[in-house]
Structure formats: structure tokens, C-alpha cells
Design an enzyme around this catalytic site. Structure first.
Site, short mmCIF file in Angstrom:
data_model
loop_
_atom_site.label_atom_id
_atom_site.label_comp_id
_atom_site.label_asym_id
_atom_site.label_seq_id
_atom_site.Cartn_x
_atom_site.Cartn_y
_atom_site.Cartn_z
N CYS A 1 -8.77 -4.85 -10.01
CA CYS A 1 -8.31 -3.86 -11.19
C CYS A 1 -7.69 -2.56 -9.92
CB CYS A 1 -9.65 -3.36 -11.70
SG CYS A 1 -9.29 -2.15 -13.00
N CYS B 1 0.70 -1.13 -0.02
CA CYS B 1 -0.01 0.10 -0.14
C CYS B 1 0.89 1.05 -0.06
CB CYS B 1 -1.00 0.01 1.19
SG CYS B 1 -1.95 1.56 1.32
#
Length: 132
Positions: free
Chosen positions: A120, A47
Site C-alpha cells: 500500500c 521513487c
């Protein structure tokens, strides 16, 4: 519940304007523009907001959608939420640790992957670390 809790001001101090727009305001980068769309090195994608590992390169595949696509996340790293924006219902995916917006997951598209899912993901939401 996310374990990394920061104010908008704290996020703005650590993220680029584009990272803030996507991770914190649920934006989307333009198709085909992301750094990791055609990236194929071996390693881990974390992240960009909090650094928690999200995806292994072994789950990345070329979907042709214009964004990085993965067929599965690291267990527990990604949380799913119903997203009813854009006049449709989609499944939003966020970083479990900080709640940062990653993108959306789609099922049943027929890709030859073990899960028949396509995560996605916006490249801006990720940071890549080479396999050591």
C-alpha cells in the site's frame, strides 16, 4: 543501508512540502486522493525522492484501499521495517536507496495475487515512467 544520503535541508530543496512530509517524515496522503490510485498505464514507478525503480505496472492491482497497491516490488528496491506506531505492529516499506517512506505491506488479505501481499504505497512517494 541507503546509498542516497542527504540532510533535511537538501531534501527540502528538492522535494515538495507534501513529498517531504511523506517520504522523510513518514506521513500518509489521504485515501483516494493520490494520482496513481486508479492509474493503469504500462511502465515503471520510481521513487519520487531518488528516482530508483521500485515497482513495475505489471504488479499493480486494484485493491480498493484508496492507495496504489502492488503485489511485489522490483527485487532489492524496497526494504521492510517493523512499525509500531498507531498502537499496532505493521510492516513499513521504504526505498532501499534513499530510505524514503513508501507506505506499508500487508499479508494474507486474500487478494488473488501471486504473493498474497499488498504493498500500500503513497502516490506522492512515486513517479511514473511510461513503457517505451
Amino acid at each position: 543501508m541507503s546509498s542516497v544520503n542527504k540532510s533535511d535541508a537538501e531534501w527540502r530543496a528538492t522535494l515538495s512540502p507534501e513529498q517531504f512530509r511523506i517520504l522523510r517524515e513518514k506521513g500518509t496522503e489521504a485515501s483516494g486522493t493520490g494520482e496513481y490510485n486508479k492509474h493503469s498505464a504500462q511502465g515503471v514507478y520510481t521513487c519520487a525522492g531518488c528516482g530508483v525503480p521500485l515497482y513495475k505496472s505489471t504488479t499493480k492491482f486494484n485493491s480498493g484501499c484508496g492507495w496504489p497497491a502492488f503485489f511485489d516490488a522490483i527485487p532489492g528496491a524496497v526494504t521492510r521495517h517493523e512499525d509500531k506506531s498507531l498502537f499496532t505492529t505493521r510492516t513499513e516499506i521504504v526505498c532501499t536507496a534513499c530510505g524514503g517512506h513508501l507506505g506499508h505491506v500487508f499479508k494474507g488479505e486474500g487478494f488473488p495475487t501471486p504473493t498474497d501481499e499488498r504493498h500500500c504505497v503513497n502516490s506522492v512517494s512515486l513517479t511514473f515512467h511510461d513503457e517505451k
